[in-house]
Scaffold this motif. Structure first.
Motif, mmCIF file in Angstrom:
data_model
loop_
_atom_site.group_PDB
_atom_site.id
_atom_site.type_symbol
_atom_site.label_atom_id
_atom_site.label_comp_id
_atom_site.label_asym_id
_atom_site.label_seq_id
_atom_site.Cartn_x
_atom_site.Cartn_y
_atom_site.Cartn_z
ATOM 1 N N GLN A 135 0.845 -1.192 0.000
ATOM 2 C CA GLN A 135 0.000 0.000 0.000
ATOM 3 C C GLN A 135 0.881 1.243 0.000
ATOM 4 O OE1 GLN A 135 -0.846 0.010 4.814
ATOM 5 N NE2 GLN A 135 -2.353 -0.916 3.479
ATOM 6 N N THR A 136 0.383 2.292 -0.594
ATOM 7 C CA THR A 136 1.074 3.579 -0.557
ATOM 8 C C THR A 136 0.364 4.478 0.448
ATOM 9 O OG1 THR A 136 -0.260 4.375 -2.421
ATOM 10 C CG2 THR A 136 1.890 3.429 -2.939
ATOM 11 N N ASP A 166 -0.248 8.453 1.695
ATOM 12 C CA ASP A 166 -0.177 9.894 1.445
ATOM 13 C C ASP A 166 -0.383 10.595 2.780
ATOM 14 O OD1 ASP A 166 -0.114 12.390 0.241
ATOM 15 O OD2 ASP A 166 -2.278 12.390 -0.128
ATOM 16 N N TYR A 209 -3.309 10.284 7.428
ATOM 17 C CA TYR A 209 -2.775 9.222 6.578
ATOM 18 C C TYR A 209 -3.872 8.712 5.638
ATOM 19 C CZ TYR A 209 1.048 9.082 9.970
ATOM 20 O OH TYR A 209 2.104 9.416 10.783
ATOM 21 N N ASN A 210 -3.581 8.699 4.357
ATOM 22 C CA ASN A 210 -4.502 8.172 3.353
ATOM 23 C C ASN A 210 -3.832 6.976 2.674
ATOM 24 O OD1 ASN A 210 -6.644 7.881 1.564
ATOM 25 N ND2 ASN A 210 -5.759 9.300 0.082
ATOM 26 N N TYR A 211 -4.356 5.764 2.971
ATOM 27 C CA TYR A 211 -3.754 4.534 2.457
ATOM 28 C C TYR A 211 -4.417 4.131 1.138
ATOM 29 C CZ TYR A 211 -1.675 3.988 7.078
ATOM 30 O OH TYR A 211 -0.951 4.192 8.226
ATOM 31 N N ASP A 212 -3.595 3.783 0.167
ATOM 32 C CA ASP A 212 -4.073 3.302 -1.127
ATOM 33 C C ASP A 212 -3.588 1.866 -1.305
ATOM 34 O OD1 ASP A 212 -5.071 3.021 -3.642
ATOM 35 O OD2 ASP A 212 -3.559 4.262 -4.638
ATOM 36 N N GLU A 213 -4.540 0.888 -1.261
ATOM 37 C CA GLU A 213 -4.181 -0.525 -1.353
ATOM 38 C C GLU A 213 -3.705 -0.870 -2.765
ATOM 39 O OE1 GLU A 213 -3.988 -2.524 1.060
ATOM 40 O OE2 GLU A 213 -5.149 -1.610 2.674
ATOM 41 N N ARG A 214 -2.594 -1.625 -2.844
ATOM 42 C CA ARG A 214 -2.023 -2.010 -4.134
ATOM 43 C C ARG A 214 -1.977 -3.528 -4.323
ATOM 44 N NH1 ARG A 214 0.574 2.172 -6.863
ATOM 45 N NH2 ARG A 214 -0.354 4.134 -6.155
#
Length: 332
Positions: free
Chosen positions: A76-77, A79, A300-305
Motif C-alpha cells: 500500500q502507498t 499519502d 494518513y490516506n492509504y491506497d491498497e495495491r
C-alpha cells in the motif's frame, strides 16, 4: 512504486518455498519412466519446439505464486498530509542601535554589519512568529511593524545603515519605548523585545528605567545585548570631506548595569557580545529560550495495491491451465 509499505510483511517468508518448488520440479523431471524396445524406426518424427517449451508452464506457476505472496503482504502507498496549528505564537521586536559608534571595527566588518547578518539568520529561524524592527540613535522610529511577512523584515534589516537620518547619540530609553509601543496592544501569548546597544544612554527624553517599567506593565520581556569588545576599539570619530570616516582607537563604554537592570525587571536576560561568534551564540540562545508551541496533526490516506498482484496471480494460473489443456496437452 514509490513510498510503498507492506501491512503484512511476514508473508514474504513464503518466498522460501520458491527454491523448494524449483528443486522438486528438477528432481521430478529426472525421474521419468523408460520403455525399452528393439527399434525406434516406427517413431521417427521431427522434434517439436512445443516439447522444449513445456517448462514455461512451471514458470507461469512460479510467477503466479510470487504475485500471490506479494498480494498477501498487502502493499500500500501512504499519502501523509500535515495540518499545523500555532498554539503559542510570539511577537518579537528587535530594537537596534544605529548610532555612529555601531561602525566600530571590533566586530567584522563592523558592529552594524555583523548584527544585520546574525539578526537575519534569527528571523529566518522563526517562521511561525511575527517580528518587527525599531532603530534608534538619539531618536527612534519603527522601520517595520510586527509582521509575519519575513521577506519584509529581512528587506528592512538589509536596509539598516548609519545615514545620519537620526540625530547621533544613544537614546536607549527612546529605542525601548518605541518597541514597547509596537507591542503594547499585541494579542500574542508572548511578547519579546531584543534591545541592542553599544554605548551608554546619553540622548532622548525618555528614561530607560521608565520605559522598562512600562514594558513590565504590558507583560513584555526584554532581552538586552551589549555589543562591543573590552578595552579599546577602532571607532569612527570624524568624517572626511570626501564622506569617508576617520577612525582612531577609543575606549569601549557600555552601560551594562542599566542593561542588566532592564532585563532583570522584565524577566529577560542580559548578554555581552564581544565578537562575531559570541553575537551569533547570543541570538541562538534567545532563539532557544523563546520557543513557539506548535501542534501538528498528521492525516494518513492509504491506497491498497495488492489487488493488481492478486489479479496477476489469477491470470497467470488461468493461462497455465489453458495452455496445459490445449497447446501442451500432448506433451504432459
Amino acid at each position: 512504486m514509490k513510498n510503498v509499505t507492506f501491512l503484512n510483511p511476514e508473508f514474504f517468508w513464503l518466498f522460501v518455498l520458491i527454491p523448494v518448488a524449483i528443486a522438486w520440479y528438477i528432481w521430478k523431471g529426472k525421474k521419468q519412466a523408460t520403455l525399452k524396445i528393439s527399434s525406434l524406426k516406427g517413431f521417427k518424427a521431427k522434434p517439436s519446439i512445443l516439447s522444449k517449451l513445456t517448462p514455461m508452464l512451471f514458470v507461469l506457476r512460479i510467477l503466479a505464486l510470487s504475485a500471490l505472496i506479494v498480494a498477501l503482504a498487502r502493499p500500500q502507498t501512504v499519502d501523509i498530509s500535515n495540518k499545523t496549528n500555532i498554539t503559542n505564537g510570539i511577537d518579537i521586536v528587535m530594537s537596534i542601535d544605529v548610532s555612529g559608534s555601531m561602525l566600530t571595527r571590533d566586530l567584522k566588518p563592523n558592529r552594524l554589519e555583523a548584527l544585520k547578518k546574525v539578526a537575519s539568520d534569527f528571523v529566518e529561524a522563526r517562521p511561525n512568529d511575527r517580528i518587527g524592527l525599531v532603530v534608534y540613535a538619539a531618536e527612534s522610529y519603527t522601520k517595520t511593524p510586527v509582521t509575519s511577512d519575513k521577506a519584509v523584515v529581512l528587506d528592512a534589516l538589509a536596509g539598516v545603515k548609519y545615514d545620519q537620518m537620526l540625530q547621533d547619540g544613544t537614546g536607549i530609553g527612546m529605542g525601548l519605548a518605541t518597541a514597547v509601543n509596537r507591542l503594547k496592544e499585541s494579542q500574542a501569548k508572548s511578547k519579546v523585545i531584543i534591545l541592542l546597544t553599544d554605548g551608554v544612554n546619553n540622548s532622548g527624553f525618555i528614561d530607560p528605567r521608565m520605559a522598562s517599567d512600562i514594558a513590565k506593565e504590558f507583560g513584555i520581556k526584554v532581552y538586552t545585548i551589549g555589543i562591543g569588545t573590552t578595552g579599546m576599539a577602532e571607532t569612527p570619530y570624524a568624517i572626511k570631506p570626501n564622506g569617508e570616516f576617520e577612525y582612531r582607537m577609543m575606549q569601549v563604554e557600555i552601560d551594562e548595569n542599566l542593561m542588566k537592570e532592564i532585563a532583570r525587571k522584565t524577566d529577560g536576560q542580559y548578554f555581552r557580545a564581544k565578537n562575531n561568534q559570541s553575537l551569533k551564540a547570543i541570538y541562538e540562545e534567545i532563539n532557544k529560550l523563546e520557543t513557539t508551541e506548535i501542534e501538528e496533526q498528521k492525516f494518513y490516506n492509504y491506497d491498497e495495491r495488492f489487488r493488481a498482484f492478486a489479479i496477476a496471480a489469477g491470470i497467470l494460473l488461468l493461462l497455465e491451465i489453458l495452455l496445459k489443456n490445449t497447446v501442451f496437452r500432448s506433451f504432459i
